[in-house]
Design an enzyme around this catalytic site. Structure first.
Site, PDB file in Angstrom:
ATOM      1  N   HIS A  19     -84.156 126.589 -88.410  1.00  7.85           N
ATOM      2  CA  HIS A  19     -84.727 125.599 -87.484  1.00  7.85           C
ATOM      3  C   HIS A  19     -85.972 126.193 -86.815  1.00  7.85           C
ATOM      4  O   HIS A  19     -86.340 127.340 -87.119  1.00  7.85           O
ATOM      5  CB  HIS A  19     -83.683 125.128 -86.476  1.00  7.85           C
ATOM      6  CG  HIS A  19     -83.062 126.218 -85.639  1.00  7.85           C
ATOM      7  ND1 HIS A  19     -83.792 127.051 -84.822  1.00  7.85           N
ATOM      8  CD2 HIS A  19     -81.772 126.606 -85.498  1.00  7.85           C
ATOM      9  CE1 HIS A  19     -82.996 127.886 -84.208  1.00  7.85           C
ATOM     10  NE2 HIS A  19     -81.749 127.652 -84.611  1.00  7.85           N
ATOM     11  N   HIS A  22     -85.989 129.898 -85.452  1.00 10.46           N
ATOM     12  CA  HIS A  22     -86.206 130.982 -86.419  1.00 10.46           C
ATOM     13  C   HIS A  22     -87.679 131.062 -86.803  1.00 10.46           C
ATOM     14  O   HIS A  22     -88.264 132.146 -86.903  1.00 10.46           O
ATOM     15  CB  HIS A  22     -85.374 130.754 -87.688  1.00 10.46           C
ATOM     16  CG  HIS A  22     -83.909 130.545 -87.417  1.00 10.46           C
ATOM     17  ND1 HIS A  22     -83.256 129.372 -87.724  1.00 10.46           N
ATOM     18  CD2 HIS A  22     -82.983 131.344 -86.835  1.00 10.46           C
ATOM     19  CE1 HIS A  22     -81.986 129.471 -87.360  1.00 10.46           C
ATOM     20  NE2 HIS A  22     -81.795 130.647 -86.816  1.00 10.46           N
ATOM     21  N   CYS A 131     -71.268 135.073 -81.536  1.00 10.16           N
ATOM     22  CA  CYS A 131     -72.019 136.311 -81.286  1.00 10.16           C
ATOM     23  C   CYS A 131     -71.802 137.317 -82.403  1.00 10.16           C
ATOM     24  O   CYS A 131     -72.523 138.295 -82.494  1.00 10.16           O
ATOM     25  CB  CYS A 131     -71.575 136.994 -79.995  1.00 10.16           C
ATOM     26  SG  CYS A 131     -71.728 136.033 -78.497  1.00 10.16           S
ATOM     27  N   CYS A 145     -66.790 132.043 -74.129  1.00 13.15           N
ATOM     28  CA  CYS A 145     -67.981 132.882 -74.266  1.00 13.15           C
ATOM     29  C   CYS A 145     -69.117 132.204 -73.501  1.00 13.15           C
ATOM     30  O   CYS A 145     -69.434 131.037 -73.759  1.00 13.15           O
ATOM     31  CB  CYS A 145     -68.370 133.051 -75.727  1.00 13.15           C
ATOM     32  SG  CYS A 145     -70.058 133.647 -75.945  1.00 13.15           S
ATOM     33  N   HIS A 148     -71.868 130.988 -75.994  1.00 12.44           N
ATOM     34  CA  HIS A 148     -71.608 129.946 -76.991  1.00 12.44           C
ATOM     35  C   HIS A 148     -70.702 128.828 -76.497  1.00 12.44           C
ATOM     36  O   HIS A 148     -70.503 127.829 -77.190  1.00 12.44           O
ATOM     37  CB  HIS A 148     -71.010 130.564 -78.267  1.00 12.44           C
ATOM     38  CG  HIS A 148     -72.029 131.332 -79.052  1.00 12.44           C
ATOM     39  ND1 HIS A 148     -72.200 132.684 -78.928  1.00 12.44           N
ATOM     40  CD2 HIS A 148     -72.940 130.912 -79.965  1.00 12.44           C
ATOM     41  CE1 HIS A 148     -73.179 133.078 -79.728  1.00 12.44           C
ATOM     42  NE2 HIS A 148     -73.649 132.030 -80.368  1.00 12.44           N
ATOM     43  N   LYS A 301     -76.410 121.563 -83.158  1.00 15.78           N
ATOM     44  CA  LYS A 301     -76.024 120.547 -84.138  1.00 15.78           C
ATOM     45  C   LYS A 301     -75.228 119.437 -83.472  1.00 15.78           C
ATOM     46  O   LYS A 301     -75.350 118.270 -83.830  1.00 15.78           O
ATOM     47  CB  LYS A 301     -75.195 121.197 -85.247  1.00 15.78           C
ATOM     48  CG  LYS A 301     -76.071 121.943 -86.230  1.00 15.78           C
ATOM     49  CD  LYS A 301     -75.290 122.336 -87.479  1.00 15.78           C
ATOM     50  CE  LYS A 301     -76.087 123.337 -88.284  1.00 15.78           C
ATOM     51  NZ  LYS A 301     -75.301 124.450 -88.772  1.00 15.78           N
TER      52      LYS A 301
HETATM   53  N1  MSP Z   1     -78.382 137.763 -87.749  1.00 20.14           N
HETATM   54  C1  MSP Z   1     -78.600 137.996 -86.386  1.00 20.14           C
HETATM   55  C2  MSP Z   1     -79.755 138.953 -86.161  1.00 20.14           C
HETATM   56  C3  MSP Z   1     -79.626 140.266 -86.847  1.00 20.14           C
HETATM   57  S1  MSP Z   1     -81.032 141.239 -86.664  1.00 20.14           S
HETATM   58  C4  MSP Z   1     -80.597 142.726 -87.225  1.00 20.14           C
HETATM   59  C5  MSP Z   1     -78.911 136.684 -85.711  1.00 20.14           C
HETATM   60  N2  MSP Z   1     -79.373 135.714 -86.505  1.00 20.14           N
HETATM   61  S2  MSP Z   1     -79.785 134.240 -86.028  1.00 20.14           S
HETATM   62  O1  MSP Z   1     -80.006 133.467 -87.217  1.00 20.14           O
HETATM   63  O2  MSP Z   1     -78.863 133.731 -85.088  1.00 20.14           O
HETATM   64  O3  MSP Z   1     -81.191 134.412 -85.412  1.00 20.14           O
HETATM   65  C6  MSP Z   1     -81.379 134.974 -84.194  1.00 20.14           C
HETATM   66  C7  MSP Z   1     -82.861 135.004 -83.884  1.00 20.14           C
HETATM   67  O4  MSP Z   1     -83.508 133.790 -84.290  1.00 20.14           O
HETATM   68  C8  MSP Z   1     -83.111 135.072 -82.406  1.00 20.14           C
HETATM   69  O5  MSP Z   1     -83.037 136.360 -81.893  1.00 20.14           O
HETATM   70  C9  MSP Z   1     -84.492 134.537 -82.347  1.00 20.14           C
HETATM   71  O6  MSP Z   1     -85.366 135.543 -82.762  1.00 20.14           O
HETATM   72  C10 MSP Z   1     -84.452 133.393 -83.321  1.00 20.14           C
HETATM   73  N3  MSP Z   1     -83.984 132.183 -82.674  1.00 20.14           N
HETATM   74  C11 MSP Z   1     -82.861 131.477 -82.950  1.00 20.14           C
HETATM   75  N4  MSP Z   1     -82.839 130.375 -82.152  1.00 20.14           N
HETATM   76  C12 MSP Z   1     -83.917 130.361 -81.363  1.00 20.14           C
HETATM   77  C13 MSP Z   1     -84.457 129.459 -80.437  1.00 20.14           C
HETATM   78  N5  MSP Z   1     -83.865 128.324 -80.109  1.00 20.14           N
HETATM   79  N6  MSP Z   1     -85.645 129.773 -79.887  1.00 20.14           N
HETATM   80  C14 MSP Z   1     -86.322 130.901 -80.229  1.00 20.14           C
HETATM   81  N7  MSP Z   1     -85.841 131.756 -81.090  1.00 20.14           N
HETATM   82  C15 MSP Z   1     -84.607 131.568 -81.620  1.00 20.14           C
HETATM   83  O7  MSP Z   1     -78.763 136.607 -84.525  1.00 20.14           O
END
Ligand code: MSP
Length: 509
Positions: A19, A22, A131, A145, A148, A301
């Site tokens: 999304h 990311h 988490c 949590c 979450h 979602k």
């Molecule tokens: N897989 C772990 C990270 C491991 S790194 C060794 C994880 N993945 S995640 O898919 O949940 O992505 C987390 C990262 O995605 C966040 O730290 C951020 O960088 C980005 N984001 C996810 N949602 C976000 C927002 N709503 N806004 C901004 N960034 C976000 O955690």
């Protein structure tokens, strides 16, 4: 001095399609990677997907898909997003890649074990799947949590533990002394207070009978390596740690790990402790950005407000989304995405602003001079100074070289990306004023030579702008660079032999 620059994004969970959150991390990291390439540095930029663990496994089950097929599909979506958004990553690591990633994970495990920091114990407590973390009472709000808003699982199991507590004092000292930087400082303080509250040893494995989808503990396949320990190691396994260490020796330690606030502790506490234990150098900086909400709400979602970056890009173009992220949101705070805000920024600053400026000056150049704009003599140039009132004799290129680039570079070096972008749009508006002051569309009737000098200045300005926006909006930058024929960033610009240029950004109603 041109050195090396190693920058990473988090590796994203391959349990769903990407999304805009990311996309945000990747775009931020990409702008810095591109900027450092512009400086002539040897850049390695890494992104990837985090594919193991209970969360990913459960999502696959819920979809009724075989987990390997499921992660392949999702990981591919992340790679596609990188292409669509013009993310210039040099490599894309997948934690399911046995040849590339697993050897690194084995090696660091062994090193940590050799240091005496891995031991067998029993864990009894909470586990939050969201988490992918063992959590304590402190992390709960009304039994759920806090992050979450879901009740954690209660587990009791034999685990390998990592002696995290041992690194408490060392980490505090290192962080206080900024031996690695945590930007912004509020996140540094958050890390410090987390450590001051007491670090406990943490589970570093889960029983394989419960968690099959992961990397087995070396020498004891009844245990699966904890997904975060597996995931964090991507930053070195991708460089060949544990197999061919040429790249590792060249690029490690990382110059910048880009993350968001949700994964702060894993990165600023657990990861450095793992590296200390394994006797490896520490990263230089963690860049911790805020979250993007949508219409003031967390994306989810359940709420149904998840914004698909593919869709936005299809409607507006990749550069529009990149622009919005980098200039319109404030990096270290939570930002809000609304369609309305997005569209109005697009119309004001891309369709008007930059787009309009480009189409105006190209139109004049072709109708008055057939697209050939010769560099004027210094005398002529000084007759059309850029900021007439403030600096009598400064022509455009002079001002740019001495004022705008250093300011831009200072901002980018300090990771003030939106300030750097503000500077660029400041120049665009100054150039618009320049047009108003000299009115080349009138001047052409009386003084061709002077009009040519004015136009040359407008194009020299655009040449600098095209390179300044390259880290933010590479597609647009490349279009302008090609039309101007300025394929190399120069200190001084010469004659311009222009090629026609398409409309950069169509206005949206
Ligand atoms: N897989 C772990 C990270 C491991 S790194 C060794 C994880 N993945 S995640 O898919 O949940 O992505 C987390 C990262 O995605 C966040 O730290 C951020 O960088 C980005 N984001 C996810 N949602 C976000 C927002 N709503 N806004 C901004 N960034 C976000 O955690």
């Amino acid at each position: 001095m041109s050195g090396k620059f190693y920058i990473t994004t988090p590796i994203y969970y391959a349990n769903s399609a990407p999304h805009i959150g990311h996309a945000y991390s990747s775009v931020v990291a990409d702008s810095l990677a591109r900027y450092h390439r512009l400086l002539g540095e040897d850049v390695f930029f890494l992104s990837g997907t985090d594919e193991h663990g209970a969360k990913v496994n459960r999502s696959a089950e819920e979809k009724g898909e075989e987990v390997r097929v499921f992660v392949d599909k999702n990981s591919k979506r992340f790679e596609e997003l990188n292409r669509v958004l013009q993310i210039s990553n040099d490599d894309f690591i997948r934690t399911t890649d046995q040849k590339k990633h697993w050897l690194g994970v084995y090696k660091i495990w062994e090193k940590i074990k050799e240091a005496g920091d891995i031991y067998m114990g029993t864990y009894k407590g909470f586990y939050c799947l969201g988490c992918e973390s063992f959590i304590t009472d402190k992390d709960l709000k009304n039994g759920k949590c806090a992050y979450h808003d879901v009740e954690p699982e209660v587990i009791e199991e034999e685990n390998y533990f990592f002696r995290l507590s041992k690194y408490s004092d060392t980490l505090q000292k290192i962080i206080k002394e900024d031996q690695f930087k945590i930007t912004p400082v509020a996140r540094k303080n958050e890390t410090l207070s987390f450590i001051e509250n007491g670090l406990e040893d943490i589970s570093f494995s889960r029983p394989t009978k419960d968690i099959k989808w992961g990397i087995p503990v070396p020498g004891n396949p009844e245990h699966t390596i904890y997904v975060w320990s597996d995931a964090l190691t991507n930053y070195i396994s991708a460089l060949g740690y544990g197999r061919d260490e040429k790249l590792f020796n060249k690029f490690w330690p990382a110059d910048v790990h880009v993350i968001a606030k949700d994964i702060l502790r894993f990165h600023t506490v657990i990861w450095p402790a793992m590296l200390l234990s394994a006797g490896l150098p520490l990263p230089k900086e963690f860049l911790v950005h805020g979250f993007i909400n949508v219409d003031g709400q967390k994306m989810s979602k359940t709420i149904g407000n998840v914004i698909d970056p593919f869709k936005v890009t299809e409607d507006y173009g990749a550069d529009a989304l990149r622009y919005f992220f980098l200039r319109e949101l404030s990096l270290f705070e939570d930002g809000d995405y609304t369609e309305e805000k997005f569209k109005s920024a697009y119309n004001a600053n891309l369709a008007n602003g930059l787009g309009n400026y480009v189409s105006r000056i190209f139109k004049m150049a072709f109708s008055y001079f057939d697209g050939k704009i010769k560099k004027p003599t210094d005398i002529l140039l000084s007759s059309v100074p850029f900021r007439e009132k403030e600096r009598e004799s400064f022509s455009v290129p002079y001002v740019f070289e001495h004022v705008f680039w250093p300011e831009y570079e200072k901002n980018m070096d300090e990771i003030k990306i939106s300030a750097a972008a503000d500077g660029v749009w400041g120049i665009i508006s100054d150039l618009d004023t320049y047009i108003q002051n000299y009115e080349p569309f009138k001047l052409i009737k009386t003084d061709q030579e002077k009009t040519a000098a004015v136009l040359w200045s407008l194009f020299a300005g655009l040449a600098d702008i095209s390179w300044m926006i390259y880290p933010f909006m590479p597609e647009t930058a490349e279009k302008i660079i090609k039309a101007l024929g300025v394929e190399k960033r120069e200190k001084k610009w010469g004659d311009f032999s222009l090629k026609s240029i398409e409309t950069l950004f169509k206005r949206k109603e």
